[in-house]
Design a protein around this motif. Structure first.
Motif, PDB file in Angstrom:
ATOM      1  N   ASN A 166       0.802  -1.225   0.000  1.00 15.22           N
ATOM      2  CA  ASN A 166       0.000   0.000   0.000  1.00 15.22           C
ATOM      3  C   ASN A 166       0.833   1.272   0.000  1.00 15.22           C
ATOM      4  N   ASN A 167       2.171   1.119  -0.079  1.00 15.60           N
ATOM      5  CA  ASN A 167       3.080   2.272  -0.149  1.00 15.60           C
ATOM      6  C   ASN A 167       2.810   3.298   0.946  1.00 15.60           C
ATOM      7  N   LYS A 168       2.979   2.869   2.190  1.00 14.96           N
ATOM      8  CA  LYS A 168       2.778   3.815   3.288  1.00 14.96           C
ATOM      9  C   LYS A 168       3.571   3.379   4.517  1.00 14.96           C
ATOM     10  N   GLN A 169       3.789   4.346   5.410  1.00 13.03           N
ATOM     11  CA  GLN A 169       4.490   4.078   6.656  1.00 13.03           C
ATOM     12  C   GLN A 169       3.512   3.500   7.679  1.00 13.03           C
ATOM     13  N   LEU A 170       4.004   2.556   8.479  1.00 13.03           N
ATOM     14  CA  LEU A 170       3.201   1.969   9.541  1.00 13.03           C
ATOM     15  C   LEU A 170       3.833   2.269  10.892  1.00 13.03           C
ATOM     16  N   PHE A 171       2.988   2.299  11.921  1.00 11.36           N
ATOM     17  CA  PHE A 171       3.431   2.538  13.286  1.00 11.36           C
ATOM     18  C   PHE A 171       2.958   1.388  14.167  1.00 11.36           C
ATOM     19  N   LEU A 172       3.421   1.363  15.409  1.00  9.66           N
ATOM     20  CA  LEU A 172       3.067   0.246  16.278  1.00  9.66           C
ATOM     21  C   LEU A 172       1.565   0.156  16.500  1.00  9.66           C
ATOM     22  N   ASN A 173       0.876   1.291  16.485  1.00 14.38           N
ATOM     23  CA  ASN A 173      -0.579   1.234  16.666  1.00 14.38           C
ATOM     24  C   ASN A 173      -1.300   0.671  15.442  1.00 14.38           C
ATOM     25  N   ASN A 174      -0.572   0.451  14.333  1.00 14.47           N
ATOM     26  CA  ASN A 174      -1.131  -0.290  13.204  1.00 14.47           C
ATOM     27  C   ASN A 174      -0.952  -1.798  13.389  1.00 14.47           C
ATOM     28  N   VAL A 175       0.045  -2.172  14.187  1.00 12.51           N
ATOM     29  CA  VAL A 175       0.392  -3.584  14.388  1.00 12.51           C
ATOM     30  C   VAL A 175      -0.344  -4.177  15.584  1.00 12.51           C
ATOM     31  N   ILE A 176      -0.432  -3.405  16.666  1.00 14.01           N
ATOM     32  CA  ILE A 176      -1.126  -3.859  17.885  1.00 14.01           C
ATOM     33  C   ILE A 176      -2.458  -3.132  17.963  1.00 14.01           C
ATOM     34  N   LYS A 177      -3.501  -3.870  18.283  1.00 10.69           N
ATOM     35  CA  LYS A 177      -4.874  -3.383  18.142  1.00 10.69           C
ATOM     36  C   LYS A 177      -5.147  -2.075  18.876  1.00 10.69           C
ATOM     37  N   ASN A 178      -4.709  -1.957  20.116  1.00 10.59           N
ATOM     38  CA  ASN A 178      -4.922  -0.718  20.863  1.00 10.59           C
ATOM     39  C   ASN A 178      -3.918  -0.622  21.997  1.00 10.59           C
ATOM     40  N   GLU A 179      -3.843   0.543  22.607  1.00 14.46           N
ATOM     41  CA  GLU A 179      -2.827   0.803  23.629  1.00 14.46           C
ATOM     42  C   GLU A 179      -3.002  -0.076  24.861  1.00 14.46           C
ATOM     43  N   ASN A 180      -4.240  -0.461  25.162  1.00 12.45           N
ATOM     44  CA  ASN A 180      -4.459  -1.330  26.318  1.00 12.45           C
ATOM     45  C   ASN A 180      -3.739  -2.666  26.166  1.00 12.45           C
ATOM     46  N   ILE A 258      -3.166 -10.166  20.330  1.00 13.03           N
ATOM     47  CA  ILE A 258      -3.268  -8.702  20.416  1.00 13.03           C
ATOM     48  C   ILE A 258      -2.817  -8.021  19.123  1.00 13.03           C
ATOM     49  N   LEU A 259      -2.354  -8.804  18.156  1.00 16.04           N
ATOM     50  CA  LEU A 259      -1.910  -8.229  16.884  1.00 16.04           C
ATOM     51  C   LEU A 259      -3.100  -7.967  15.973  1.00 16.04           C
ATOM     52  N   ALA A 260      -2.997  -6.913  15.167  1.00 15.30           N
ATOM     53  CA  ALA A 260      -4.003  -6.678  14.133  1.00 15.30           C
ATOM     54  C   ALA A 260      -3.944  -7.848  13.148  1.00 15.30           C
ATOM     55  N   LYS A 261      -5.054  -8.137  12.522  1.00 17.97           N
ATOM     56  CA  LYS A 261      -5.190  -9.356  11.710  1.00 17.97           C
ATOM     57  C   LYS A 261      -4.104  -9.524  10.649  1.00 17.97           C
ATOM     58  N   PRO A 262      -3.712  -8.476   9.913  1.00 16.29           N
ATOM     59  CA  PRO A 262      -2.689  -8.683   8.872  1.00 16.29           C
ATOM     60  C   PRO A 262      -1.346  -9.173   9.406  1.00 16.29           C
ATOM     61  N   PHE A 263      -1.114  -8.991  10.717  1.00 16.56           N
ATOM     62  CA  PHE A 263       0.194  -9.318  11.277  1.00 16.56           C
ATOM     63  C   PHE A 263       0.171 -10.590  12.122  1.00 16.56           C
ATOM     64  N   GLN A 264      -1.003 -11.169  12.307  1.00 19.75           N
ATOM     65  CA  GLN A 264      -1.091 -12.416  13.063  1.00 19.75           C
ATOM     66  C   GLN A 264      -0.432 -13.543  12.278  1.00 19.75           C
ATOM     67  N   ILE A 265       0.217 -14.437  12.988  1.00 18.77           N
ATOM     68  CA  ILE A 265       0.862 -15.558  12.318  1.00 18.77           C
ATOM     69  C   ILE A 265      -0.136 -16.701  12.195  1.00 18.77           C
ATOM     70  N   ALA A 266      -0.039 -17.374  11.052  1.00 18.91           N
ATOM     71  CA  ALA A 266      -0.977 -18.456  10.774  1.00 18.91           C
ATOM     72  C   ALA A 266      -0.722 -19.630  11.703  1.00 18.91           C
ATOM     73  N   GLY A 267      -1.786 -20.368  11.988  1.00 23.29           N
ATOM     74  CA  GLY A 267      -1.642 -21.616  12.731  1.00 23.29           C
ATOM     75  C   GLY A 267      -1.657 -21.486  14.234  1.00 23.29           C
ATOM     76  N   ILE A 268      -1.988 -20.304  14.758  1.00 22.03           N
ATOM     77  CA  ILE A 268      -2.003 -20.110  16.207  1.00 22.03           C
ATOM     78  C   ILE A 268      -3.413 -19.753  16.657  1.00 22.03           C
ATOM     79  N   ASN A 269      -3.947 -20.510  17.600  1.00 24.23           N
ATOM     80  CA  ASN A 269      -5.243 -20.199  18.188  1.00 24.23           C
ATOM     81  C   ASN A 269      -5.102 -19.058  19.186  1.00 24.23           C
ATOM     82  N   PRO A 270      -6.231 -18.405  19.563  1.00 26.81           N
ATOM     83  CA  PRO A 270      -6.166 -17.312  20.541  1.00 26.81           C
ATOM     84  C   PRO A 270      -5.483 -17.690  21.855  1.00 26.81           C
TER      85      PRO A 270
END
Length: 457
Positions: A166-180, A258-270
């Protein structure tokens, strides 16, 4: 015979010529004597502050990522800087501005130091490391080492994350769902700090506690790989007695939930347990009539697959090949003409593989990541002509032979297992017809559909 005499030049012409000469001289004198504002080549009180730098750009091993460098061999204030360049101008500007700000701060400090002591020698180096997560996410870790001719060296880290698709910069709040959710990182951070001799005695200090409080501003320097999240802390922010960089490694499997969906690794249950996985593969395409139907069924079940393409088909169906890649599926090399490679000379084997790589890159913009030999026919000589991982299969559905949707499903039911690689062909209309039933069955059995590379992690 009458000799004509030249007319006398008018006084006004002489005046204009003389005035022009004075103006031109003044302009040239101004350019030669005016003080330079560019820190790259300035002189103050006879002290040369920085020689003009050398700029270079070269390719990196990552497609679409270049290495830019600025090098100044100045005797008193040399610097050597490397930083990444992507295909996105806006992201490039962010990194370049940060790097130039660091350089200019260093040069300004050295100017002041050299005014007091012209014998001092400083040094600035900035290097970077590229890490990648899945297919499209790149982390650039810039390490800065500064010495200003006195005192100790300073070492700092600055990171940038880039979404190539998508040609854009990402930050940690894009990777982890929320600050909590950041609070779930604290046990990992504290555990590793306690095991570090430099910092463990400061674990209960106010400075360290404030620096590791779960806020995105404290965790702004990070990187991501396929298996780990790394958090970087400047030692000076953790204690008063260290300039070392503390790197915290957190397994993604431990924080997957706690990762946003695009960054979750496959094969791991919650709960962190492993899911059942299966890799669907399709050979011999892309085919203009069959492959679009295959893609439609995969999309319906949110399934990712791996397509081993023939170079000849990728060449004739470039838009379709790109559509497969853009849908997030993995692309492999299946030779150019589907010839039994062990019957060919080394030169012809290499030509089959290399030409296919070129055609896939031309069509999709990406290099293939895997290789599957036609008919599964492979020996050490063929392996030696290819640098890509060789992938065969566990379950052969024989869809090319029976050409029956019901038989396809029965073969999958009989032989599928956790971690299996299933072989099908996206040139068989009956495979497209039976795929929906295959996907529905496997999903009901609790399988997660993954690419070959995801399965191999």
């Amino acid at each position: 015979m009458t000799t004509s005499r030249p007319k006398k030049r008018g006084l006004w012409i002489d005046t204009i010529l003389i005035s022009s000469i004075f103006v031109l001289s003044a302009v040239l004198l101004f350019f030669f004597l005016a003080p330079k504002n560019d820190k790259e080549s300035s002189v103050t009180n006879g002290v040369a502050l920085a020689a003009p730098p050398e700029h270079q750009t070269k390719d990196s091993k990552f497609t679409g990522i270049k290495i830019a460098s600025i090098i100044s061999g100045d005797e008193r204030m040399p610097y050597s800087i490397e930083y990444p360049q992507t295909e996105d101008k806006e992201f490039n500007k962010v990194i370049k501005d940060a790097v130039y700000k660091t350089r200019d701060t260093y040069l300004a400090s050295m100017e002041e130091i050299l005014q007091k002591d012209a014998d001092k020698v400083g040094k600035l180096t900035i290097t970077f490391k590229t890490l990648h997560h899945k297919k499209n996410y790149y982390s650039f870790v810039l390490t800065q080492n500064t010495y200003k001719g006195t005192g100790s060296k300073e070492k700092t880290i600055q990171t940038f994350m880039y979404d190539k698709k998508n040609n854009k910069q990402l930050f940690l709040n894009n990777v982890i769902k929320n600050e909590n959710n950041l609070s779930k990182l604290i046990p990992f951070v504290q555990k590793q700090i306690k095991s570090d001799d430099q910092f463990k005695s400061y674990i209960n200090t106010t400075k360290l506690k404030n620096s590791t409080t779960p806020t995105f501003s404290n965790y702004k320097n990070f990187s991501l790989t396929d298996s780990s999240l790394y958090i970087y802390f400047d030692g000076a922010k953790l204690s008063d007695n260290s300039n070392a960089i503390s790197k915290i490694k957190i397994p993604l499997s431990s924080v997957n939930s706690i990762l946003a969906k695009p960054f979750q690794i496959a094969g791991i249950n919650p709960d962190g347990t492993k899911k059942k996985q299966i890799a669907l593969t399709f050979d011999d395409g892309p085919n203009a009539k069959v492959t679009p139907k295959i893609l439609k069924s995969l999309k319906k079940y949110n399934a990712k697959a791996t397509f081993f393409m023939l170079g000849s088909q990728a060449m004739y169906n470039q838009k379709l090949a790109k559509k497969v890649a853009d849908a997030g599926h993995e692309i492999g090399n299946h030779s150019f003409s589907h010839t039994n490679l062990i019957t060919l000379s080394n030169k012809k084997i290499k030509a089959e593989i290399n030409r296919t790589n070129e055609e896939i890159k031309k069509a999709t913009g990406e290099n293939p990541t895997l290789f599957r030999p036609p008919y599964g026919s492979i020996n050490e000589r063929v392996r030696s002509q290819n640098k890509l991982p060789v992938i065969l299969w566990d379950v052969d559905t024989l869809d090319w032979k029976h050409r029956n949707p019901k038989t396809l499903l029965n073969m999958v039911k009989q032989y599928s297992h956790d971690g299996a690689i299933i072989l099908m062909h996206d040139i068989q209309p009956t495979t497209a017809q039976g795929l929906d039933s295959v996907l529905a069955y496997l999903q009901k059995q609790g399988y997660e559909f993954v690419t070959i590379s995801e399965l191999r992690r």
